[in-house]
Design an enzyme around this catalytic site. Structure first.
Site, PDB file in Angstrom:
ATOM      1  N   ASP A 118       0.756  -1.414   0.157  1.00 11.40           N
ATOM      2  CA  ASP A 118       0.008  -0.101   0.006  1.00 11.40           C
ATOM      3  C   ASP A 118       0.745   1.396  -0.083  1.00 11.40           C
ATOM      4  O   ASP A 118       0.412   2.473   0.387  1.00 11.40           O
ATOM      5  CB  ASP A 118      -0.884   0.020   1.162  1.00 11.40           C
ATOM      6  N   ASP A 179      -7.068  -3.929  -5.738  1.00 12.14           N
ATOM      7  CA  ASP A 179      -6.553  -2.718  -5.172  1.00 12.14           C
ATOM      8  C   ASP A 179      -5.425  -2.158  -5.491  1.00 12.14           C
ATOM      9  O   ASP A 179      -4.937  -0.982  -5.452  1.00 12.14           O
ATOM     10  CB  ASP A 179      -6.878  -2.778  -3.582  1.00 12.14           C
TER      11      ASP A 179
END
Length: 398
Positions: A118, A179
């Site tokens: 991330d 994602d």
């Protein structure tokens, strides 16, 4: 607030008087009529929130009111600094810039965190937003490149993707989630900053692998693809946050639309544009998309129409479609995005003035299978809403 605050903010919000024409001339009278004062109150809640290394706002419950905060290592931490940067861009008010700078510095400790994919969410949504407004800031550039260097250590050349999660190792060999497309922007920018093509190349390889395996024939998206680390072949296709493996998780569909629009920006590869238009068509024309355009958290939840909505998914798609419009000149995208942005910027989705929390939108859904953050304000919903406002404003100014 000064007069320019009203002008620049309201250009993004002048839907009632300008419709969807990107070349509309907006008068000062229209600006005054269209201004949504509720946003000004919400913005003030963000700037008043105390700066702290373990105090990044992630979400909040409303009954009772309680803000859920996280440290910088949480995947959502970079959105709050990004929100302040975006509000500064919209308003020109230096107080938001000062707070954005203070929060952004607290994200630097993540530049060498190799335990997460991330990095884009955390570093590019904070330092990247800062660099857009301060393009000569070498400190910001250095943190972005160092973060990209860390991120590509998770790349596997057999799979030709960046590993997403490290948990559930007894279940997944090499999980890749949709994602993860959102973290590629960091890599593309790192190549632009450093001149080193390795980051761009890894991003393209990851996007190509995802394109090959993550989409169903109807152009909906699998959430998780599990690969064999040696051969690179797909072992399973499943979900982790959707209703089931064959359902369409709304935010995942949003990540795909946004991610491939962004990849087209950097590569101009026509296959990315083809895919994003097909995936957008699936989203926009789905029979279970509510009339107001804000999706249920999963398009296939059998509880529809009583299932929770996800305003964050709507914001992600809206922001992406404003950009997609600039590549296609397809007014359908502009009309749809403008309509949904107008919906989000309304009493139905904006938090009430009386809510004492550093958030803007209500009615997002985080992780339904875990009954976590259901129908609540969530920080990334605000981020993509604010980004959509800036993109709409920029279209209006052309």
């Amino acid at each position: 607030m000064n007069r320019m605050y009203y002008l620049f903010l309201v250009l993004a919000l002048a839907f009632l008087n300008t419709g969807c024409k990107s070349d509309a001339k907006i008068s000062e009278e229209q600006v005054a009529e269209s201004f949504n004062p509720a946003l000004e109150h919400r913005f003030q809640k963000l700037v008043d929130y105390p700066v702290g290394a373990n105090n990044f706002p992630r979400s909040m419950s409303l009954n009772p009111e309680e803000v859920y905060t996280v440290p910088s290592k949480d995947w959502t931490s970079g959105f709050f600094p990004g929100n302040l940067w975006l509000i500064h861009e919209l308003t020109g008010d230096s107080i938001y810039k000062a707070k954005a700078q203070a929060w952004t510095v607290l994200m630097e400790d993540q530049k060498e965190n190799d335990k997460t994919h991330d990095m884009g969410f955390k570093v590019y949504c904070s330092f990247g937003e800062g660099l857009k407004q301060d393009p000569d800031n070498q400190y910001y550039k250095d943190v972005i490149v160092e973060s990209a260097k860390t991120l590509i250590t998770r790349y596997n050349d057999s799979v030709k993707s960046i590993r997403s999660w490290d948990f559930n190792k007894d279940v997944w060999d090499f999980p890749v989630i949709i994602d993860n497309m959102m973290n590629l922007e960091l890599l593309f920018e790192a190549t632009k900053i450093s001149g080193d093509s390795i980051y761009h190349n890894v991003a393209v390889q990851h996007a190509n692998t995802t394109l090959k395996h993550q989409f169903r024939p109807d152009h909906s998206v699998f959430h998780v693809i599990n690969y064999d680390t040696i051969s690179g072949v797909v072992k399973t296709k499943e979900t982790h946050q959707g209703f089931d493996r064959n359902s369409t998780w709304a935010r995942g569909q949003g990540w795909a639309i946004y991610g491939y629009t962004m990849c087209y920006r950097y590569t101009k590869d026509p296959k990315y544009l083809t895919q994003v238009e097909a995936t957008t068509k699936f989203y926009m024309e789905h029979e279970n998309l509510p009339k107001d355009g804000v999706p249920y958290w999963d398009f296939n939840d059998p509880a529809i129409p009583d299932a929770p909505r996800d305003a964050s998914a709507a914001a992600i798609v809206t922001s992406a479609l404003f950009e997609l419009y600039t590549y296609t000149n397809n007014k359908t995208y502009l009309d749809f995005a403008t309509r949904i942005l107008n919906t989000l910027n309304s009493e139905a989705y904006l938090l009430k003035d009386t809510v004492n929390g550093p958030f803007i939108l209500d009615h997002s859904t985080g992780n339904w299978p875990k009954n976590d953050e259901i129908d609540e304000p969530i920080v990334y919903g605000d981020y993509y809403f604010l980004e959509a406002l800036t993109r709409k404003r920029n279209l209006d100014l052309k």
